[in-house]
Design a protein around this motif. Structure first.
Motif, PDB file in Angstrom:
ATOM      1  N   PRO A  34     -18.984  23.370 -55.503  1.00 57.83           N
ATOM      2  CA  PRO A  34     -19.938  23.237 -56.712  1.00 57.83           C
ATOM      3  C   PRO A  34     -20.696  21.956 -56.988  1.00 57.83           C
ATOM      4  O   PRO A  34     -21.507  21.592 -57.137  1.00 57.83           O
ATOM      5  N   GLY A  35     -19.510  20.757 -56.817  1.00 55.24           N
ATOM      6  CA  GLY A  35     -20.134  19.455 -57.134  1.00 55.24           C
ATOM      7  C   GLY A  35     -20.614  18.565 -56.155  1.00 55.24           C
ATOM      8  O   GLY A  35     -21.202  17.711 -56.256  1.00 55.24           O
ATOM      9  N   ALA A  36     -20.636  19.343 -54.781  1.00 51.73           N
ATOM     10  CA  ALA A  36     -21.317  18.429 -53.691  1.00 51.73           C
ATOM     11  C   ALA A  36     -22.827  18.292 -53.821  1.00 51.73           C
ATOM     12  O   ALA A  36     -23.392  19.122 -54.330  1.00 51.73           O
ATOM     13  N   ARG A  37     -23.163  17.081 -53.217  1.00 52.60           N
ATOM     14  CA  ARG A  37     -24.319  16.760 -53.401  1.00 52.60           C
ATOM     15  C   ARG A  37     -25.009  16.369 -52.033  1.00 52.60           C
ATOM     16  O   ARG A  37     -24.163  16.187 -51.123  1.00 52.60           O
ATOM     17  N   PRO A  38     -26.332  16.523 -51.595  1.00 58.41           N
ATOM     18  CA  PRO A  38     -26.948  15.966 -50.420  1.00 58.41           C
ATOM     19  C   PRO A  38     -26.630  14.540 -50.080  1.00 58.41           C
ATOM     20  O   PRO A  38     -26.329  13.870 -51.009  1.00 58.41           O
ATOM     21  N   GLY A  39     -26.413  14.453 -48.742  1.00 61.09           N
ATOM     22  CA  GLY A  39     -26.068  12.855 -48.465  1.00 61.09           C
ATOM     23  C   GLY A  39     -24.712  12.687 -48.313  1.00 61.09           C
ATOM     24  O   GLY A  39     -24.185  11.535 -48.116  1.00 61.09           O
ATOM     25  N   GLY A  40     -23.942  13.793 -48.585  1.00 67.56           N
ATOM     26  CA  GLY A  40     -22.252  13.395 -48.554  1.00 67.56           C
ATOM     27  C   GLY A  40     -21.950  13.454 -47.086  1.00 67.56           C
ATOM     28  O   GLY A  40     -22.670  13.272 -46.202  1.00 67.56           O
ATOM     29  N   VAL A  41     -20.505  13.085 -46.928  1.00 63.25           N
ATOM     30  CA  VAL A  41     -20.006  12.912 -45.574  1.00 63.25           C
ATOM     31  C   VAL A  41     -20.033  14.104 -44.858  1.00 63.25           C
ATOM     32  O   VAL A  41     -20.240  15.419 -45.432  1.00 63.25           O
ATOM     33  N   SER A  42     -19.887  14.269 -43.500  1.00 60.40           N
ATOM     34  CA  SER A  42     -20.086  15.582 -42.678  1.00 60.40           C
ATOM     35  C   SER A  42     -18.634  15.825 -42.756  1.00 60.40           C
ATOM     36  O   SER A  42     -17.670  15.456 -42.999  1.00 60.40           O
ATOM     37  N   VAL A  43     -18.602  17.374 -42.607  1.00 60.32           N
ATOM     38  CA  VAL A  43     -17.485  18.100 -42.649  1.00 60.32           C
ATOM     39  C   VAL A  43     -16.424  17.720 -41.427  1.00 60.32           C
ATOM     40  O   VAL A  43     -15.229  17.518 -41.892  1.00 60.32           O
ATOM     41  N   GLN A  44     -16.970  17.270 -40.425  1.00 58.30           N
ATOM     42  CA  GLN A  44     -16.213  16.714 -39.281  1.00 58.30           C
ATOM     43  C   GLN A  44     -15.558  15.440 -39.462  1.00 58.30           C
ATOM     44  O   GLN A  44     -14.253  15.214 -39.444  1.00 58.30           O
ATOM     45  N   ASP A  45     -16.200  14.482 -40.297  1.00 56.57           N
ATOM     46  CA  ASP A  45     -15.733  13.305 -40.733  1.00 56.57           C
ATOM     47  C   ASP A  45     -14.585  13.394 -41.778  1.00 56.57           C
ATOM     48  O   ASP A  45     -13.688  12.932 -41.732  1.00 56.57           O
ATOM     49  N   PHE A  46     -14.966  14.332 -42.802  1.00 58.64           N
ATOM     50  CA  PHE A  46     -13.982  14.572 -43.590  1.00 58.64           C
ATOM     51  C   PHE A  46     -12.361  15.118 -43.224  1.00 58.64           C
ATOM     52  O   PHE A  46     -11.400  14.737 -43.501  1.00 58.64           O
ATOM     53  N   PHE A  47     -12.767  16.089 -42.182  1.00 63.52           N
ATOM     54  CA  PHE A  47     -11.433  16.701 -41.623  1.00 63.52           C
ATOM     55  C   PHE A  47     -10.712  15.717 -40.639  1.00 63.52           C
ATOM     56  O   PHE A  47      -9.485  16.001 -40.643  1.00 63.52           O
ATOM     57  N   ASP A  48     -11.475  14.849 -39.936  1.00 60.12           N
ATOM     58  CA  ASP A  48     -10.920  14.042 -39.212  1.00 60.12           C
ATOM     59  C   ASP A  48      -9.976  12.934 -39.843  1.00 60.12           C
ATOM     60  O   ASP A  48      -8.947  12.607 -39.592  1.00 60.12           O
ATOM     61  N   ALA A  49     -10.764  12.566 -41.190  1.00 59.17           N
ATOM     62  CA  ALA A  49      -9.928  11.507 -42.010  1.00 59.17           C
ATOM     63  C   ALA A  49      -8.608  12.522 -42.564  1.00 59.17           C
ATOM     64  O   ALA A  49      -7.527  11.813 -42.681  1.00 59.17           O
ATOM     65  N   THR A  50      -8.632  13.515 -42.690  1.00 60.40           N
ATOM     66  CA  THR A  50      -7.588  14.381 -43.402  1.00 60.40           C
ATOM     67  C   THR A  50      -6.611  14.643 -42.661  1.00 60.40           C
ATOM     68  O   THR A  50      -5.219  14.352 -42.833  1.00 60.40           O
ATOM     69  N   ARG A  51      -6.562  14.677 -41.242  1.00 62.43           N
ATOM     70  CA  ARG A  51      -5.556  14.738 -40.231  1.00 62.43           C
ATOM     71  C   ARG A  51      -4.972  13.125 -40.111  1.00 62.43           C
ATOM     72  O   ARG A  51      -3.785  13.370 -39.807  1.00 62.43           O
ATOM     73  N   VAL A  52      -5.856  12.274 -40.163  1.00 58.22           N
ATOM     74  CA  VAL A  52      -5.084  11.023 -39.749  1.00 58.22           C
ATOM     75  C   VAL A  52      -4.202  10.735 -41.209  1.00 58.22           C
ATOM     76  O   VAL A  52      -2.997  10.287 -41.042  1.00 58.22           O
ATOM     77  N   ILE A  53      -4.735  11.183 -42.288  1.00 58.70           N
ATOM     78  CA  ILE A  53      -3.876  10.839 -43.506  1.00 58.70           C
ATOM     79  C   ILE A  53      -2.821  11.587 -43.564  1.00 58.70           C
ATOM     80  O   ILE A  53      -1.606  11.195 -43.844  1.00 58.70           O
ATOM     81  N   GLY A  54      -2.746  12.940 -43.164  1.00 57.81           N
ATOM     82  CA  GLY A  54      -1.887  13.776 -43.300  1.00 57.81           C
ATOM     83  C   GLY A  54      -0.745  13.432 -42.400  1.00 57.81           C
ATOM     84  O   GLY A  54       0.446  13.823 -42.220  1.00 57.81           O
ATOM     85  N   GLY A  55      -0.969  12.768 -41.156  1.00 59.69           N
ATOM     86  CA  GLY A  55      -0.086  12.068 -40.218  1.00 59.69           C
ATOM     87  C   GLY A  55       0.508  11.030 -40.303  1.00 59.69           C
ATOM     88  O   GLY A  55       1.507  10.554 -39.829  1.00 59.69           O
ATOM     89  N   HIS A  56       0.356  10.498 -41.452  1.00 57.48           N
ATOM     90  CA  HIS A  56       0.969   9.062 -41.849  1.00 57.48           C
ATOM     91  C   HIS A  56       2.260   9.332 -42.323  1.00 57.48           C
ATOM     92  O   HIS A  56       2.429  10.314 -43.270  1.00 57.48           O
ATOM     93  N   PRO A  57       3.350   8.600 -42.012  1.00 59.87           N
ATOM     94  CA  PRO A  57       4.566   8.972 -42.414  1.00 59.87           C
ATOM     95  C   PRO A  57       5.114   8.853 -43.875  1.00 59.87           C
ATOM     96  O   PRO A  57       5.906   9.506 -44.438  1.00 59.87           O
ATOM     97  N   LYS A  58       4.039   8.023 -44.508  1.00 63.90           N
ATOM     98  CA  LYS A  58       4.274   7.665 -45.884  1.00 63.90           C
ATOM     99  C   LYS A  58       3.549   8.722 -46.715  1.00 63.90           C
ATOM    100  O   LYS A  58       3.865   8.726 -47.874  1.00 63.90           O
ATOM    101  N   VAL A  59       2.843   9.336 -46.292  1.00 64.42           N
ATOM    102  CA  VAL A  59       2.040  10.327 -47.004  1.00 64.42           C
ATOM    103  C   VAL A  59       2.795  11.601 -47.321  1.00 64.42           C
ATOM    104  O   VAL A  59       3.203  12.377 -46.315  1.00 64.42           O
ATOM    105  N   LYS A  60       3.364  11.558 -48.487  1.00 64.90           N
ATOM    106  CA  LYS A  60       4.511  13.056 -48.727  1.00 64.90           C
ATOM    107  C   LYS A  60       3.676  14.234 -49.493  1.00 64.90           C
ATOM    108  O   LYS A  60       4.208  15.132 -49.337  1.00 64.90           O
ATOM    109  N   ALA A  61       2.551  13.864 -50.087  1.00 68.99           N
ATOM    110  CA  ALA A  61       1.951  15.182 -50.594  1.00 68.99           C
ATOM    111  C   ALA A  61       0.435  14.998 -50.844  1.00 68.99           C
ATOM    112  O   ALA A  61       0.038  13.716 -50.815  1.00 68.99           O
ATOM    113  N   VAL A  62      -0.403  15.822 -50.918  1.00 75.64           N
ATOM    114  CA  VAL A  62      -1.604  15.951 -50.914  1.00 75.64           C
ATOM    115  C   VAL A  62      -2.284  17.204 -51.808  1.00 75.64           C
ATOM    116  O   VAL A  62      -1.494  17.947 -51.955  1.00 75.64           O
TER     117      VAL A  62
END
Length: 78
Positions: A34-62
């Motif tokens: 509901p808070g999203a606005r036009p001009g935000g990042v693409s779904v693909q870019d968001f999930f690409d970033a989440t995969r990189v972040i989630g794969g980092h060994p020091k990321v323990k919780a999201v």
């Protein structure tokens, strides 16, 4: 940018906690935020970033914020 920031943070701490604020995704691509606005990042870019972040060994919780399944589109896919 995500990789560089993870490397910077990993030099400063032992554990990284990440808050994924889903309403940064463009409203036309992610109506379930509901808070999203036009001009935000693409779904693909968001999930690409989440995969990189989630794969980092020091990321323990999201967590994920700003998701309302009542706004989910029939054409939306995770």
């Amino acid at each position: 940018m995500v990789v560089e920031e993870l490397e910077r943070l990993s030099g400063l701490c032992e554990v990284i906690y990440v808050d994924f604020d889903i309403d940064v995704i463009d409203r036309s691509q992610w109506p379930a935020s509901p808070g999203a606005r036009p001009g935000g990042v693409s779904v693909q870019d968001f999930f690409d970033a989440t995969r990189v972040i989630g794969g980092h060994p020091k990321v323990k919780a999201v967590d994920l914020t700003e998701y309302d399944p009542r706004w989910r589109s029939a054409t939306w896919a995770a």
